[in-house]
Scaffold this motif. Structure first.
Motif, PDB file in Angstrom:
ATOM      1  N   ASN A   1      25.032  52.609  -1.077  1.00 40.62           N
ATOM      2  CA  ASN A   1      25.910  53.684  -1.570  1.00 40.62           C
ATOM      3  C   ASN A   1      27.241  53.735  -0.825  1.00 40.62           C
ATOM      4  O   ASN A   1      27.979  54.702  -0.943  1.00 40.62           O
ATOM      5  N   SER A   2      27.509  52.701  -0.038  1.00 44.93           N
ATOM      6  CA  SER A   2      28.737  52.685   0.755  1.00 44.93           C
ATOM      7  C   SER A   2      29.937  52.331  -0.116  1.00 44.93           C
ATOM      8  O   SER A   2      29.951  51.299  -0.793  1.00 44.93           O
ATOM      9  N   ARG A   3      30.938  53.189  -0.128  1.00 43.49           N
ATOM     10  CA  ARG A   3      32.150  52.944  -0.908  1.00 43.49           C
ATOM     11  C   ARG A   3      33.119  52.031  -0.175  1.00 43.49           C
ATOM     12  O   ARG A   3      33.860  51.270  -0.781  1.00 43.49           O
ATOM     13  N   GLN A   4      33.133  52.138   1.158  1.00 40.52           N
ATOM     14  CA  GLN A   4      34.079  51.358   1.934  1.00 40.52           C
ATOM     15  C   GLN A   4      33.494  50.036   2.389  1.00 40.52           C
ATOM     16  O   GLN A   4      34.180  49.222   3.003  1.00 40.52           O
ATOM     17  N   GLY A   5      32.216  49.786   2.058  1.00 41.27           N
ATOM     18  CA  GLY A   5      31.529  48.602   2.588  1.00 41.27           C
ATOM     19  C   GLY A   5      32.150  47.284   2.205  1.00 41.27           C
ATOM     20  O   GLY A   5      32.396  46.435   3.068  1.00 41.27           O
ATOM     21  N   ILE A   6      32.406  47.064   0.920  1.00 40.67           N
ATOM     22  CA  ILE A   6      32.923  45.775   0.457  1.00 40.67           C
ATOM     23  C   ILE A   6      34.282  45.456   1.073  1.00 40.67           C
ATOM     24  O   ILE A   6      34.482  44.364   1.606  1.00 40.67           O
ATOM     25  N   PRO A   7      35.263  46.366   1.031  1.00 43.68           N
ATOM     26  CA  PRO A   7      36.554  46.061   1.677  1.00 43.68           C
ATOM     27  C   PRO A   7      36.413  45.820   3.179  1.00 43.68           C
ATOM     28  O   PRO A   7      37.076  44.936   3.731  1.00 43.68           O
ATOM     29  N   GLU A   8      35.561  46.610   3.849  1.00 42.81           N
ATOM     30  CA  GLU A   8      35.371  46.409   5.284  1.00 42.81           C
ATOM     31  C   GLU A   8      34.716  45.066   5.568  1.00 42.81           C
ATOM     32  O   GLU A   8      35.063  44.379   6.533  1.00 42.81           O
ATOM     33  N   PHE A   9      33.738  44.713   4.733  1.00 41.04           N
ATOM     34  CA  PHE A   9      33.059  43.433   4.885  1.00 41.04           C
ATOM     35  C   PHE A   9      34.066  42.284   4.793  1.00 41.04           C
ATOM     36  O   PHE A   9      34.096  41.389   5.634  1.00 41.04           O
ATOM     37  N   ARG A  10      34.885  42.336   3.778  1.00 41.43           N
ATOM     38  CA  ARG A  10      35.913  41.318   3.586  1.00 41.43           C
ATOM     39  C   ARG A  10      36.889  41.298   4.762  1.00 41.43           C
ATOM     40  O   ARG A  10      37.252  40.232   5.273  1.00 41.43           O
ATOM     41  N   ASN A  11      37.315  42.479   5.193  1.00 37.08           N
ATOM     42  CA  ASN A  11      38.314  42.563   6.254  1.00 37.08           C
ATOM     43  C   ASN A  11      37.794  41.998   7.570  1.00 37.08           C
ATOM     44  O   ASN A  11      38.503  41.295   8.290  1.00 37.08           O
TER      45      ASN A  11
END
Length: 479
Positions: free
Chosen positions: A226-236
């Motif tokens: 349910n993490s909204r910021q997960g994908i961008p943080e993962f990429r970053n």
């Protein structure tokens, strides 16, 4: 047998006409009496056969009575000798055959033992060779499987629209080190993400302790569903962290993608994060004066590396106690680069419409205008320093309207020592701690131009003789 020779002498045999028979009989007697053990079976049989062939006695056609009588006596003696010789020869032959059979049995057993030993040795050698070949084959297969698995994961990464593989993989110039870890390895390392291995949970998702097959202990940050910021943080983090190499920066080991799963794998920090000590009444006592100074200095060195010496230059944008990890020796390591930004060499600041960060640590220009730079990290560092000195959470420094914080008021009133945490108040050098507070207030000034750089901060921390300017205005906090 010797008694026979007492009756018949060689001379008596020579006097008879059957000289050949006498000599043959004598040879047989001598062989049997003197050399039975040394004579080969075949020789004895030859002599016996010859004797039997020459058994008939040839005498003169017209012998005298005396000669006939003498010949008759000799013939009788001869016949007796023949019986004795043949009997003894047979006994000797049987004995020799038994001896030969016994010797043959011993020799046969000896060769059988030698053959068995050689066979066992050969089997052992063959077994060792097979084990070596099987082990080598297993290593080759394992390496092939790992290579295939890594290639598959890299293919999965390249298919992820949120990730640019050209930014992640090492180009040989930036010193990046990055590994792709299979889902099976991560599952085995964390015991299928067991609760016993869960270290905590943040905005990205839960974090688990694990141990790889090679023995290395790791921390696995698993993206929450349910993490909204997960994908961008993962990429970053995949873009930024592999390029960072510093003792005060946490090391990323690799990542894992499996279906919808996204995981980041780091080196394990046994003492968890700084906030676990600072804001705990019992554990805060473990942070003495010396440890707190080392932590402050280590964080400053890490930030200086990010701002000045790393390639590329990095703005962290979320510096706080929860993102400072402590190794077994309580050395600090900056972590969590999920919202970090890379700056070009000639870039001084950047704008954004999306404000990210943690309440209480966000600088005024970033909160109001969306502008961030290295001075935004300096502001966060100043807040963190005040937390380390006082042991209080940053939100408690400010009034409800966020216009004035406790630290500023105490400093203006000349009561800065009241901010020092009781656990170090008796052991610390007070004027040094007051200098820390002074440096902190310089870092959290509203105007970015008034804030020092991290290079200046380190110099002021290490050299007490450097004069400190006075803070110009009251600090603001947004959160």
């Amino acid at each position: 047998m010797n008694a026979i020779f007492n009756v018949v002498s060689m001379e008596e045999f020579k006097r008879i006409s059957t000289i050949e028979v006498a000599h043959t009989t004598w040879n047989i007697l001598q062989t049997v009496c003197e050399g039975t053990k040394a004579v080969k079976i075949n020789k004895l049989q030859q002599l016996t056969t010859k004797f039997e062939i020459d058994e008939s006695v040839v005498v003169d056609e017209n012998p005298s009575d005396r000669e006939l009588s003498k010949n008759a006596d000799l013939q009788e003696a001869y016949n007796k000798l023949c019986k004795v010789v043949v009997k003894d020869a047979m006994n000797v032959d049987i004995g020799l055959k038994k001896i030969a059979s016994l010797e043959l049995g011993i020799v046969t057993k000896k060769w059988i033992c030698v053959a068995i030993f050689k066979a066992i040795a050969l089997l052992v050698i063959v077994f060792c060779i097979l084990c070596y070949l099987l082990k080598r084959r297993a290593v080759v297969i394992q390496g092939s499987d790992e290579t295939n698995g890594e290639n598959g994961l890299l293919a999965s990464l390249s298919l992820d629209p949120s990730i640019n593989m050209n930014e992640i993989l090492n180009d040989g110039n930036d010193g990046a080190r990055f590994s792709v870890i299979s889902y099976t390895s991560v599952m085995a390392a964390t015991s299928n993400f067991s609760l016993e291995n869960k270290l905590g949970e943040g905005g990205f998702g839960p974090v688990y302790k694990g141990k790889l097959a090679g023995g290395q202990t790791i921390a696995v940050k698993r993206l929450g569903r349910n993490s909204r910021q997960g994908i961008p943080e993962f990429r970053n983090e995949l873009i930024v962290m592999p390029k960072l190499q510093h003792v005060n920066i946490v090391k990323i080991i690799g990542c894992c993608i499996h279906g919808e799963e996204r995981m980041l794998v780091y080196e394990y920090m046994p003492n968890k994060s700084l906030d676990c000590f600072l804001f705990d009444s019992k554990r805060s006592k473990l942070l003495d004066w010396k440890k707190r100074f080392n932590i402050i200095e280590g964080i400053a060195q890490g930030l200086l590396y990010l701002h000045k010496y790393s390639r590329p230059r990095v703005i962290h944008r979320d510096l706080k106690a929860g993102n400072i990890l402590l190794d077994k020796n309580m050395n600090p390591k900056i972590s969590d680069f999920g919202i970090a930004r890379i700056f070009k060499p000639d870039e001084l600041e950047a704008n954004t419409n999306v404000i990210v960060g943690t309440d209480g640590y966000i600088s005024p220009e970033y909160a109001m205008e969306g502008v961030f730079s290295i001075k935004s990290d300096v502001y966060s560092f100043g807040v963190l320093m005040l937390e380390i000195v006082s042991g209080r959470k940053n939100n408690s420094f400010y009034h409800v309207d966020h216009t004035l914080n406790l630290a500023w008021n105490l400093w203006q009133e000349g009561q800065g020592q009241e901010l020092i945490n009781p656990s170090i108040s008796d052991s610390c050098v007070q004027f040094k701690v007051l200098r820390w507070i002074h440096i902190s207030l310089l870092c959290i000034q509203n105007n970015t131009n008034d804030r020092p750089t991290m290079s200046d901060v380190l110099s002021m921390l290490r050299n007490d003789s450097i004069p400190l300017p006075l803070p110009k205005n009251q600090p603001f906090s947004f959160g």
